[in-house]
Design an enzyme around this catalytic site. Structure first.
Site, PDB file in Angstrom:
ATOM      1  N   HIS A  58       0.119  -1.316  -0.174  1.00 11.83           N
ATOM      2  CA  HIS A  58       0.069  -0.144  -0.030  1.00 11.83           C
ATOM      3  C   HIS A  58       1.084   0.832  -0.233  1.00 11.83           C
ATOM      4  O   HIS A  58       0.676   2.081   0.531  1.00 11.83           O
ATOM      5  CB  HIS A  58      -1.098  -0.083   1.150  1.00 11.83           C
ATOM      6  CG  HIS A  58      -1.992  -1.229   0.830  1.00 11.83           C
ATOM      7  ND1 HIS A  58      -3.533  -0.578  -0.104  1.00 11.83           N
ATOM      8  CD2 HIS A  58      -1.940  -1.698   2.014  1.00 11.83           C
ATOM      9  CE1 HIS A  58      -3.644  -1.858   0.134  1.00 11.83           C
ATOM     10  NE2 HIS A  58      -3.309  -2.606   1.106  1.00 11.83           N
TER      11      HIS A  58
ATOM     12  N   GLY B 135      -7.371 -14.900  -7.086  1.00 11.37           N
ATOM     13  CA  GLY B 135      -8.448 -14.171  -5.782  1.00 11.37           C
ATOM     14  C   GLY B 135      -7.057 -14.136  -4.925  1.00 11.37           C
ATOM     15  O   GLY B 135      -7.468 -14.052  -3.358  1.00 11.37           O
TER      16      GLY B 135
ATOM     17  N   ASP C 275       1.701  -3.548  -9.151  1.00 11.69           N
ATOM     18  CA  ASP C 275       1.826  -5.173  -9.813  1.00 11.69           C
ATOM     19  C   ASP C 275       1.844  -5.531 -11.644  1.00 11.69           C
ATOM     20  O   ASP C 275       2.584  -6.022 -11.573  1.00 11.69           O
ATOM     21  CB  ASP C 275      -0.212  -5.450  -9.847  1.00 11.69           C
ATOM     22  CG  ASP C 275       0.132  -5.829  -7.988  1.00 11.69           C
ATOM     23  OD1 ASP C 275       0.205  -5.182  -7.280  1.00 11.69           O
ATOM     24  OD2 ASP C 275      -1.333  -5.862  -7.798  1.00 11.69           O
TER      25      ASP C 275
ATOM     26  N   TYR D 172     -10.064  -1.133  -0.525  1.00 16.08           N
ATOM     27  CA  TYR D 172      -8.769  -0.870  -1.163  1.00 16.08           C
ATOM     28  C   TYR D 172      -9.302   0.730  -0.948  1.00 16.08           C
ATOM     29  O   TYR D 172      -8.313   1.691  -1.537  1.00 16.08           O
ATOM     30  CB  TYR D 172      -8.633  -1.136  -2.436  1.00 16.08           C
ATOM     31  CG  TYR D 172      -7.103  -1.181  -2.631  1.00 16.08           C
ATOM     32  CD1 TYR D 172      -6.280  -2.106  -2.785  1.00 16.08           C
ATOM     33  CD2 TYR D 172      -7.407  -0.646  -3.853  1.00 16.08           C
ATOM     34  CE1 TYR D 172      -5.075  -1.673  -3.366  1.00 16.08           C
ATOM     35  CE2 TYR D 172      -5.894  -0.311  -4.396  1.00 16.08           C
ATOM     36  CZ  TYR D 172      -4.996  -0.422  -3.458  1.00 16.08           C
ATOM     37  OH  TYR D 172      -3.540  -0.262  -4.686  1.00 16.08           O
TER      38      TYR D 172
HETATM   39  C1  GLA Z   1      -3.283  -4.510  -4.811  1.00 16.73           C
HETATM   40  C2  GLA Z   1      -2.813  -3.061  -5.422  1.00 16.73           C
HETATM   41  C3  GLA Z   1      -1.537  -2.396  -6.359  1.00 16.73           C
HETATM   42  C4  GLA Z   1      -0.897  -2.090  -4.799  1.00 16.73           C
HETATM   43  C5  GLA Z   1      -1.081  -3.613  -3.725  1.00 16.73           C
HETATM   44  C6  GLA Z   1      -0.725  -2.873  -1.684  1.00 16.73           C
HETATM   45  O1  GLA Z   1      -2.063  -5.300  -5.351  1.00 16.73           O
HETATM   46  O2  GLA Z   1      -3.091  -3.942  -6.916  1.00 16.73           O
HETATM   47  O3  GLA Z   1      -1.169  -1.179  -6.666  1.00 16.73           O
HETATM   48  O4  GLA Z   1      -1.523  -0.667  -3.829  1.00 16.73           O
HETATM   49  O5  GLA Z   1      -2.141  -4.076  -3.167  1.00 16.73           O
HETATM   50  O6  GLA Z   1      -0.013  -3.017  -1.600  1.00 16.73           O
END
Ligand code: GLA
Length: 379
Positions: A34, A120, A171, A221
């Protein structure tokens, strides 16, 4: 049957010809959770689990896509009003649209895709899907003219504009830039990155998948992100990258306890990434592990994105003397990532299986981490 042959065979059956093959990877993240949408640091790597697609331009302006894993077909045009209704197809549509919006080319194509990234589990199967198609659109229709970072951003914008997740860049970045045996430290503000060869003699990285996915009502989120943005605005800065605890304390009375806790976690976490990189350079695994436990505590108590099952897996790791363990990814279910000495590995896995299934009625899934290449053409 192997993923590649399965896809090739189905493509031939459905379209009577061969397509070219592309793949992109899921990811792990050693530390830095995060922090991406807060302009901080992350430390991910691509893994050996991929989404793979056979693709062939079809000379029309329509796309026919078949998901082998779901056994479903979708067809759609490339204009905004032609958006498909199936969620999985919106990822592909989004990538096409975001590529076009940036002034690059996309034409009609046929595709069959499948994957072995667990869904997931917090291993970013959706980023793997986006990156696979972004890479392929670049190769097939743009002679690789789209810069690599833009490919990652095409995937990220797909999440924002077509899937309702206001995610950071981690990601898609890891999926596109992944390199065998390397973790990548990314500064999400400057977008500078550095490959760290990742060899930890005597230790393994292993994921324990709780196989739990808690219902994400209300987009928790996106709400975490909003908390961070509120605090940054209060501090008069662009992102929490520029905040420290002293500054946060000065506004503590003016923000909610919840926002305070979220910002505190982010401020602490961005430093932990740098500390972990330093510790790795010194070969100081004990410190890497300790910081992973600190991250887990922060994600569980301050950021509140853990859940009972993941906290339990973390406790089991502690009991078994595992060097480091923490929840990985966005949270609300998924995996823990564990740094475990070779000699403790078997007992840890056996204990986790036994205790977790005694409490929750099913075993966690176990994935040994193999750090691998990201988006690519498959021969
Ligand atoms: C998800 C989001 C990422 C990042 C993570 C937490 O995977 O897609 O961008 O914020 O959560 O680190």
């Amino acid at each position: 049957m192997e993923l590649k042959s399965k896809i090739e065979k189905t493509f031939e059956e459905r379209f009577g010809t061969k397509g070219s093959l592309y793949a992109s990877a899921g990811r792990i993240n050693l530390i830095g959770e995060h922090t991406d949408y807060n302009g901080g640091f992350v430390f991910p790597g691509a893994i050996d689990k991929v989404i793979m697609a056979a693709i062939r331009p079809n000379g029309t302006d329509r796309v026919t896509a078949y998901s082998l894993d779901l056994g479903e077909e979708a067809t759609f045009g490339l204009n905004e009003e032609d958006a498909p209704s199936q969620q999985w197809a919106r990822y592909i549509f989004g990538v096409c649209r975001e590529t076009l919006k940036r002034g690059f080319d996309v034409k009609g194509f046929d595709t069959v895709f499948a994957g072995n990234v667990p869904l997931g589990a917090g291993l970013s199967s959706s980023a793997a899907l986006e990156s696979c198609f972004a890479f392929a659109m670049n190769r097939l229709f743009n002679s690789d003219a789209i810069p690599k970072f833009e490919l990652a951003k095409i995937g990220q914008s797909t999440e924002h504009n077509y899937c309702g997740v206001n995610c950071g860049i981690m990601d898609q970045f890891a999926s596109v830039f992944g390199k065998k045996d390397c973790l990548i430290r990314l500064d999400c503000r400057s977008l500078e990155y550095e490959y760290f060869p990742f060899s930890i003699n005597g230790y393994k990285l292993v994921l324990l998948d709780s196989v739990v996915k808690h219902e994400l009502v209300d987009s928790p989120y996106n709400k975490r992100r909003q908390s961070c943005e509120r605090v940054a605005a209060k501090l008069g800065i662009e992102t929490l990258r520029d905040a420290d605890m002293a500054a946060l304390e000065t506004i503590k009375a003016e923000i909610s306890t919840e926002d305070y806790m979220r910002a505190k976690f982010v401020i602490e976490e961005k430093k932990r990434v740098l500390d972990v990189c330093d510790a790795l350079n010194r070969g100081d695994i004990a410190t890497v592990g300790r910081l992973m436990y600190e991250t887990h505590r922060g994600l569980s108590k301050d950021y509140e994105v853990s859940c009972e099952e993941l906290d339990y897996l973390n406790d089991i790791a502690k009991e078994c003397g595992v060097a480091g363990s923490r929840i990985m990814g966005g949270g609300f279910g998924g995996c823990t990532i564990n740094l475990v000495a070779n000699e403790k590995y078997d007992r840890f896995i056996a204990t986790a299986r036994e205790k977790f299934s005694a409490r929750y009625g099913h075993e966690p899934k176990v994935y040994d981490v193999v750090i691998s290449d990201g988006a690519r053409c498959v021969q």
